[in-house]
Write a protein that holds these residues in place. Sequence first.
Motif, PDB file in Angstrom:
ATOM      1  N   LEU A 101      56.024  50.697  41.576  1.00 57.24           N
ATOM      2  CA  LEU A 101      57.476  50.895  41.609  1.00 57.24           C
ATOM      3  C   LEU A 101      58.168  49.822  42.453  1.00 57.24           C
ATOM      4  CD1 LEU A 101      57.650  54.799  41.846  1.00 57.24           C
ATOM      5  CD2 LEU A 101      58.186  53.365  39.871  1.00 57.24           C
ATOM      6  N   HIS A 119      57.611  46.780  42.366  1.00 57.04           N
ATOM      7  CA  HIS A 119      57.904  45.648  41.484  1.00 57.04           C
ATOM      8  C   HIS A 119      59.099  45.917  40.572  1.00 57.04           C
ATOM      9  CE1 HIS A 119      54.489  42.890  42.232  1.00 57.04           C
ATOM     10  NE2 HIS A 119      54.039  43.974  42.805  1.00 57.04           N
ATOM     11  N   PHE A 120      59.534  47.170  40.496  1.00 59.54           N
ATOM     12  CA  PHE A 120      60.697  47.491  39.667  1.00 59.54           C
ATOM     13  C   PHE A 120      62.005  47.348  40.439  1.00 59.54           C
ATOM     14  CE2 PHE A 120      58.063  50.759  37.011  1.00 59.54           C
ATOM     15  CZ  PHE A 120      57.289  49.718  36.534  1.00 59.54           C
ATOM     16  N   GLU A 121      61.905  47.158  41.757  1.00 60.25           N
ATOM     17  CA  GLU A 121      63.098  47.085  42.602  1.00 60.25           C
ATOM     18  C   GLU A 121      64.057  45.986  42.138  1.00 60.25           C
ATOM     19  OE1 GLU A 121      63.929  49.112  45.675  1.00 60.25           O
ATOM     20  OE2 GLU A 121      62.798  50.204  44.156  1.00 60.25           O
ATOM     21  N   VAL A 122      63.484  44.925  41.565  1.00 54.15           N
ATOM     22  CA  VAL A 122      64.281  43.786  41.127  1.00 54.15           C
ATOM     23  C   VAL A 122      65.361  44.215  40.117  1.00 54.15           C
ATOM     24  CG1 VAL A 122      62.216  43.245  39.815  1.00 54.15           C
ATOM     25  CG2 VAL A 122      64.097  41.741  39.647  1.00 54.15           C
ATOM     26  N   LEU A 123      65.129  45.314  39.424  1.00 54.00           N
ATOM     27  CA  LEU A 123      66.103  45.770  38.420  1.00 54.00           C
ATOM     28  C   LEU A 123      67.401  46.270  39.054  1.00 54.00           C
ATOM     29  CD1 LEU A 123      63.830  47.654  35.871  1.00 54.00           C
ATOM     30  CD2 LEU A 123      64.879  45.427  35.592  1.00 54.00           C
ATOM     31  N   LYS A 124      67.341  46.544  40.353  1.00 53.03           N
ATOM     32  CA  LYS A 124      68.554  46.984  41.055  1.00 53.03           C
ATOM     33  C   LYS A 124      69.692  45.980  40.883  1.00 53.03           C
ATOM     34  CE  LYS A 124      67.084  49.953  44.836  1.00 53.03           C
ATOM     35  NZ  LYS A 124      66.571  49.943  46.203  1.00 53.03           N
ATOM     36  N   ASN A 125      69.317  44.703  40.740  1.00 52.57           N
ATOM     37  CA  ASN A 125      70.336  43.646  40.631  1.00 52.57           C
ATOM     38  C   ASN A 125      71.029  43.617  39.282  1.00 52.57           C
ATOM     39  OD1 ASN A 125      69.341  42.883  43.132  1.00 52.57           O
ATOM     40  ND2 ASN A 125      67.792  41.547  42.196  1.00 52.57           N
ATOM     41  N   ILE A 126      70.604  44.475  38.362  1.00 54.15           N
ATOM     42  CA  ILE A 126      71.167  44.409  37.019  1.00 54.15           C
ATOM     43  C   ILE A 126      72.320  45.383  36.864  1.00 54.15           C
ATOM     44  CG2 ILE A 126      70.640  44.917  34.591  1.00 54.15           C
ATOM     45  CD1 ILE A 126      68.160  43.493  34.884  1.00 54.15           C
TER      46      ILE A 126
END
Lengths: 97, 491
Positions: free
Chosen positions: A35, A37-44
């Motif tokens: 999970l 590695h999914f943190e980057v999606l916060k920027n979307i």
Amino acid sequence: MSINQDDIMHIANLARIGLSKEDVSNLQVEMANILEHFEVLKNIEVNKKEPLIQSDEIQSVTREDLNNNTLSNMNSSMLSNAPELQEGFIKIQSVFE
Amino acid sequence: MSKSNLTELTISKARKLLDKREISSVELTKAFLDKIAETDNFVKSFITVTPELALKQAEKADLLIKENNIHDLTGIPLQIKDNICTSGVNTTCSSKMLENFVPPYNATIVDKLYDSAAILLGKGNLDEFAMGSSTENSYFYPTKNPWDLDRVPGGSSGGPAASVSSDQVISSIGSDTGGSIRQPASLCGVVGLKPTYGLVSRYGLIAFASSLDQIGPITKDVTDSALLLNAISGYDSKDATSINFQTPDYCNYLKEDLSGIKIAIPEDYFGDDIDSGVKKVVYEAIEVLKKLGASIEEISLSVMQQFALAVYYIIAPSEASANLSRYDGVKYGFSDRLNSGDLMETLYKTRQNGFGPEVKRRIMLGTYALSSGYYDAYYLKAQQAKKMIKSEYEDTFKKYDAIITPTSPTVAFKIGEKFSNPVQMYLSDILTIPVNIAGIPAISIPSGFINGLPVGMQIIAPRLREDTIFHIAYSYEKATNWSKFKPNFNT
């Protein structure tokens, strides 16, 4: 994103998967790592005005409602895959008491 | 012709010999069955071998050849990955869940191959339900890399790639959800094509992530890849996502001159996370393409580089969690009901003991991403990022015919090296997953070696432009010799 053992148990319950105590603690560590590695999606930013799935990609397919007899030919080969049979029916444990 | 020469044949070469009656399909099939018997104790690329069926089919094919009723694949012995349904022949998905499953029907591609009188040698090993990058997740046994038996062949189509590489079969058919054809092809030194989403029917391919799964060929050379794509592509009303597209004869695009072809090299995919030896090999391959007349320019694909892995590991497990809910121990497959009190307990125990650790991990991840409270944060954002990745490709393809990257960040790794670290394993796919997210085609072709281990180059093209892929891949193959190298493993 932190995830605790109760979360793991809750998800396993939704997914109808039995887990041992060891599975629960392993999954807690592994899922937390993934999970991260999914943190980057916060920027979307999600643009809710435009549909996310384009309708021209997939169209419904229909066919004439005809019996082409393929199922009756497959009866025995389909049933032979069942875990348990009784008088040509698939046997399961009772649903109601 | 000696037996070892027979098993080294490509489809196109075997075709000529069969048509000239210099060899028979029975002879050819027997040579492969012998090779499998000699080598599969070491390579372990098969789950099921079907000698009786194969010889029966070969006899029939020989009759057809006698009558001059010949298709491209008539009498050609193939393997099929064990997640593609073959009527009457076990289809296990390398899972305990389907260990004894015998499909009552053929996948569309199997019907197509049988219609052209191809021969089925057996079913290839894979990571359970095609989830993995090393074939170590197979319930039965890991497949070994023929170039070094201590290393993985890649995955999930590790069985198919290893069997083509070790001459156990002429070609194999795999499936690719995030790189499962291309990455093992790269690690085993063979050619692996993931076609455009919808070009090949998925009917009868046991579903993993339905919006990403695609069937494609694993072959010894580019010509065979085109021949097999000719045979398996085309519209199928049984697959709702099948594209109604008049497929060309892909063999018409096997041309050598690359002048006028514009190729983009994304610097983001040659970063620090890619092995320096791999980069060197692929840069050398790009120099070859330049000499063949292609123009080369560096570009950036920063959106997908940043988001693709997260998008993939949300969308694929989400779809898997829904697709795999059908395994309930009721209608078919493993059922853990002997010591279960009731139906519900059977359901939980069947899924606990029927699925391996990686499959359970992905079902859990997907269930989590789709669950109340997390859907907006994960699944919805992943769908938005998917759209951004698609547009990044579309913008690039306005100016370029193709994009080239390495296929895998490393050469084949040691068995066990990444097995206990799921994230490390997932990173094996960083170069291949953006292609599945966008639904476009890509091929991996052999482009060199590092210490005796093969390196693959990935060629990516716009939707339905497999012609461009074959053109570039074929010219490169003709200009180099990599496809001709064979592993020399002791048996």
